[in-house]
Scaffold this motif. Structure first.
Motif, PDB file in Angstrom:
ATOM      1  N   GLY A 516       0.801  -1.228   0.000  1.00 17.10           N
ATOM      2  CA  GLY A 516       0.000   0.000   0.000  1.00 17.10           C
ATOM      3  C   GLY A 516       0.831   1.274   0.000  1.00 17.10           C
ATOM      4  O   GLY A 516       0.349   2.335   0.379  1.00 17.10           O
ATOM      5  N   ARG A 517       2.096   1.174  -0.424  1.00 19.62           N
ATOM      6  CA  ARG A 517       2.919   2.379  -0.534  1.00 19.62           C
ATOM      7  C   ARG A 517       2.988   2.817  -1.999  1.00 19.62           C
ATOM      8  O   ARG A 517       4.064   2.936  -2.584  1.00 19.62           O
ATOM      9  N   ALA A 518       1.808   3.064  -2.561  1.00 18.05           N
ATOM     10  CA  ALA A 518       1.755   3.381  -3.991  1.00 18.05           C
ATOM     11  C   ALA A 518       2.523   4.662  -4.302  1.00 18.05           C
ATOM     12  O   ALA A 518       3.170   4.769  -5.345  1.00 18.05           O
ATOM     13  N   ASP A 519       2.464   5.625  -3.418  1.00 15.98           N
ATOM     14  CA  ASP A 519       3.137   6.890  -3.720  1.00 15.98           C
ATOM     15  C   ASP A 519       4.647   6.724  -3.840  1.00 15.98           C
ATOM     16  O   ASP A 519       5.291   7.427  -4.619  1.00 15.98           O
ATOM     17  N   GLU A 520       5.186   5.771  -3.099  1.00 16.43           N
ATOM     18  CA  GLU A 520       6.616   5.505  -3.213  1.00 16.43           C
ATOM     19  C   GLU A 520       6.932   4.919  -4.588  1.00 16.43           C
ATOM     20  O   GLU A 520       7.923   5.274  -5.226  1.00 16.43           O
ATOM     21  N   ALA A 521       6.075   4.002  -5.018  1.00 12.06           N
ATOM     22  CA  ALA A 521       6.258   3.412  -6.343  1.00 12.06           C
ATOM     23  C   ALA A 521       6.094   4.467  -7.424  1.00 12.06           C
ATOM     24  O   ALA A 521       6.875   4.528  -8.387  1.00 12.06           O
ATOM     25  N   LEU A 522       5.087   5.321  -7.270  1.00 16.31           N
ATOM     26  CA  LEU A 522       4.858   6.367  -8.265  1.00 16.31           C
ATOM     27  C   LEU A 522       6.038   7.321  -8.352  1.00 16.31           C
ATOM     28  O   LEU A 522       6.418   7.780  -9.428  1.00 16.31           O
ATOM     29  N   ALA A 523       6.626   7.612  -7.201  1.00 17.36           N
ATOM     30  CA  ALA A 523       7.747   8.565  -7.178  1.00 17.36           C
ATOM     31  C   ALA A 523       8.954   8.015  -7.925  1.00 17.36           C
ATOM     32  O   ALA A 523       9.750   8.764  -8.475  1.00 17.36           O
ATOM     33  N   GLY A 524       9.072   6.674  -7.939  1.00 17.92           N
ATOM     34  CA  GLY A 524      10.235   6.082  -8.594  1.00 17.92           C
ATOM     35  C   GLY A 524       9.952   5.530  -9.971  1.00 17.92           C
ATOM     36  O   GLY A 524      10.829   4.920 -10.594  1.00 17.92           O
TER      37      GLY A 524
END
Lengths: 590, 590
Positions: A516-524
């Protein structure tokens, strides 16, 4: 002037992407190696001798709008006619509608050539092919019977109408509306912008595929339907008749691809005075399922735009190399003559040219592998088909984003190799730099591609598909090692390191999504996509070099591995560890 | 519209490059912190309110040549007049000739602002300043008396005439010739190309500095002399009189900076029918020593072009940020509102914007450090002056090449952030992308800068100068560490690693040169320069963030260190180990 690199293209198709093996396995019974060669050779001739000479007038004069009609640059209409007469439009389109039914790989290879010769010319057919794709998969038989033969032959062209001023990357915000008419047709109202080849004089009719909402449609993307709206309504014999209520209101003044008319299209504004208002449209697929239909055509269009990136990079490379071989300045170690050395002998110029060439070959390899996967998905069935479809899904955003970024970077280096002459429009290098810049933007920005890769493609088959792909690429490392050729230098080691980086970053992304850490994935996502492409590109170049055993291919592979693939370490860090600093610094942007 | 980032500029000057310290040390007695602030503020106002509004008409209409006379775009002549009346031309020019004699840092800071507002406008004064520099250091008192007051006030403008069709990067190939006349003057003959502001209607006279060969001159670069050739010959009172035999034959149709006339100049072709043929010229410095004189002006011009890179990056960043704050698409984690989120909230857009901002700040820091070194070399004497001159020499190619590459990359990202709107000329993002592309080419291509850095700057003081510089940068690492601020994340570690890479690559280059392996050094020069800039830029951002202790500067430093500086590892490999694979692959290029 552009000269199609037929050997390079055939090599990438056959030895890197797997066309030769597929033919040998009997997957394309109508196709032989000789036929492939003949088609590529003839496409190359047409691109170099017929299309390329008209690129410049296209850039200089552009498409011109007057009284809602667009006139194409001088000679272009005739060029299009000759291109259609040559059968190029239907090359990989279905035989049952008049096409030649060749594998998509060949269509994509030809696309590369048209687009190297002129991106503004080459983008038009991409839209038509997308329309054929969508109609073939989703339209009623009646619509197919009227439209597909014309679109497949190229007698009519197609368009994709998605974007509206408030709805670009976010189609949920779409407002164009459709009303049901009593006769089973629909009336379409609204404004669409950035419609490529929305209006022109190439063909007697233009077939618009348009996303719009029905009155009772749910909000968001689940309330969007796809409609077919012809410029002229065909009569019972399929002959274009009454003018439909769809008009081009303006065309954009763009940085490049000047001959490609980028139109604002107005639907149902009552310009056709003799009719009730509303553009007459026919539903494609089911109501409210338009986005799914559109995605069908978008996937292929994305690969096609990736080919534009490869194409413009190839054109820029050829131009820069020719200039560097001709232009003389200074002394160079490798020059024995008396006078100044050709600048191609200067190591720094060589670095630029080899960077251009190596990036172009890597992007081409990835794009053709993607096309091959699509062909295999069609040729196979069951699990194998699903496997290949997932492969195509996986590689599409990589091919689109990496190849179009490469197009921009290589075109920029091409200007640089020309020195001051590169900045002068007469040379043509600057035009490539201008043209190239659209490809990372349209058909889903490269940021959107990266998000698509991470959010929708990495999770395929529970995450196993991409892991399996990386494992396959490791076979290329072994092949390079097993070749025992010292000319590979440290290539195997470098490809292996790049694949380690890719696997680690892939697992990081998958874990981030699972947690559920989508924003981390999106940032990278963007550095991840670049890492993916460099690792896959290195493996592909290794595969090709092993197959070819030519000094030139081995040397270019080694150059890529030892000079360009090393970026993957930093990209992995950026993809996996960059999110925190990004979020911290982003506070100041709001 | 551009708004000068006066605070960022003042901060970079004072806290990163050392202006505040130099003022406190009494090195610039006429200058106070308040005066610096006032000057920057007023320059920023002029750039934003007066120059920027005319950028677009300059791009659209361009400079126009008719009958050997160039007319500038509407409003531009008046703009130049107001700019001169504001005293901006003489800001950092010598007081004894009417200038304000302020440190070069301030002149460079103002240059950044003019060029952010319009590169086509900002390039003109760079040439005039170069001419002042060359005349002041090398011209006779008589010439100084006639020309310097006019050039310092801006009443006349200067040009640099180096390039000929066969002589670009390689000035040894120069053919323009000069003949001695009986009266101590010379007659100049030949063709010069790519002469920026070679002809225009801004001023009543134009002062060309021209490289040419005397009949008895040795071949190569030791046979080149520098001449002053005015468009109109001044009479005894310095009033422009007879037309000299120098004319503009054509102007280039360029990718960008359309309002900057890029002229082909013909010397001594007899256009002035009432005179003997030959353009009347005066020798600057000694015969056959012209290149040394030209290098004087070239060093400052190179830094100035580097400022153009910073400037266009800043302009592109501002434009993209404003668009991203305004434009709404999709949902984002940080958006609580109902509708679509501003795209600035999407992590991928944030990555683009922060990359743009961080690269811009790093390039600015390096450029201002270079300007500071030049000022210190003038303010100091003896060993200290030599030390600072070496520092300026070292940083000039880095500032020029890195900042102009950053200009292109940031302008390209700026187009990308705009999506489809970025490709439409009306937005202005595309114009920056077009303008930016010239800066890596002129004033010595970036490849030439890299060669200059490696071949001529690394060996300074027996190789010790650059090693001492790297040691100084390590103090910034210690300062970041000592700050004990957790917000720095892994910044210190990353800067230290970058400096390790820089030191290792530096020693490799020095050893290669010492061992006669120049081709190896040349092959790695471009990646070495980029490595140098990333390491120095990271250290500078660290220095600034420690001084400011502002959350925003610390976060941007961290973003740079954790997302961009990581490239240095791969660059070090490329610089130190890439030559063999490059030579191997280059065999196929010839």
């Amino acid at each position: 002037m552009y000269r199609a690199p037929v050997d390079d293209i055939a090599f990438a198709l056959n030895e890197v992407a797997g066309l030769r093996g597929a033919i040998e396995d009997g997957l394309f019974p109508d196709l032989s190696a000789d036929l492939v060669e003949a088609i590529l050779g003839e496409a190359g001739r047409f691109a170099g001798e017929e299309v390329a000479p008209l690129a410049r007038i296209g850039d200089e004069d552009g498409a011109v709008l007057k009284d809602a009609a667009v006139t194409m640059p001088e000679g272009w209409k005739d060029l299009y006619r000759r291109w259609v007469d040559g059968g190029w439009n239907g090359l990989s389109l279905p035989q049952e509608h008049g096409g030649q039914g060749l594998p998509g790989m060949l269509g994509v290879a030809a696309l590369e050539m048209w687009n190297s010769a002129s991106m503004a010319f080459g983008i038009g057919p991409i839209l038509t092919m997308g329309a054929v794709d969508a109609l073939e998969k989703h339209a009623s038989d009646a619509l197919k019977a009227v439209y597909l033969p014309k679109l497949v032959s190229g007698e009519w062209m197609g368009t994709m109408n998605l974007t509206e001023p408030q709805a670009g990357s976010d189609l949920a915000a779409l407002r164009a509306r459709a009303e049901r008419a009593d006769d089973g047709t629909y009336r379409i109202f609204g404004q669409k912008i950035f419609i490529t080849y929305g209006e022109h004089d190439f063909t007697d009719n233009i077939v618009h595929l348009v996303l719009a909402r029905l009155p009772d449609a749910p909000a968001g993307t689940r309330g969007i339907s796809l409609f077919l709206v012809p410029k002229f309504l065909p009569d019972d014999n399929g002959v274009p008749g009454a003018r439909n209520d769809v008009f081009c209101a303006s065309i954009e003044h763009k940085l490049g691809i000047h001959a490609s008319p980028t139109c604002t299209m107005i639907y149902g504004d009552g310009f056709a005075k003799d009719r009730e208002p509303g553009a007459v449209g026919w539903l494609i697929g089911e109501e409210n399922r338009g986005l799914a239909c559109m995605f069908t055509m978008m996937n292929n269009a994305r690969l096609a735009v990736g080919m534009q990136g490869v194409a413009v990079a190839e054109a820029a490379y050829q131009k820069a190399l020719a200039y560097a071989q001709e232009r003389r300045q200074g002394k160079a170690a490798g020059h024995d003559g008396d006078g100044m050395a050709p600048i191609v002998l200067h190591p720094d110029v060589q670095r630029n040219l080899l960077t251009m060439g190596a990036l172009t070959q890597a992007a081409r390899a990835i794009a053709y592998c993607c096309a091959h996967a699509t062909d295999m998905a069609e040729a196979k069935s069951g699990d194998a088909a699903r496997h290949w479809q997932e492969r195509a899904n996986l590689l599409t955003p990589v091919a689109k984003a990496f190849a179009t970024d490469v197009g921009v970077d290589v075109a920029s280096l091409g200007v640089q190799v020309h020195g001051g002459m590169g900045y002068v429009e007469e040379t043509g290098a600057a035009a490539l730099y201008r043209d190239a810049r659209i490809a990372p933007i349209y058909e889903g920005t490269n940021g959107i591609q990266a998000i698509d890769l991470v959010m929708r493609k990495l999770p395929q088959s529970g995450g196993e598909h991409v892991i399996g792909y990386i494992a396959e690429l490791r076979e290329d490392v072994e092949a390079v090692r097993a070749s025992n050729l010292p000319e590979f230098g440290r290539s195997a080691e470098k490809i292996a390191a790049a694949l380690d980086d890719l696997e680690a970053a892939t697992r990081f992304m998958q874990a981030a999504l699972a947690d559920g850490r989508a924003d981390e994935a999106l940032a990278g996502a963007t550095p991840y996509l670049r890492l993916f492409a460099l690792a896959a590109g290195a493996a592909c170049l290794g595969r090709g070099a092993v197959a070819a055993k030519s000094a030139e291919r081995i040397a270019l592979c080694r150059f890529f591995c030892e000079n360009l693939a090393g970026e993957t370490g930093a990209l992995r860090e950026r993809a996996c560890e960059g999110a925190e600093s990004l979020a911290q610094a982003a506070a100041a942007l709001k």
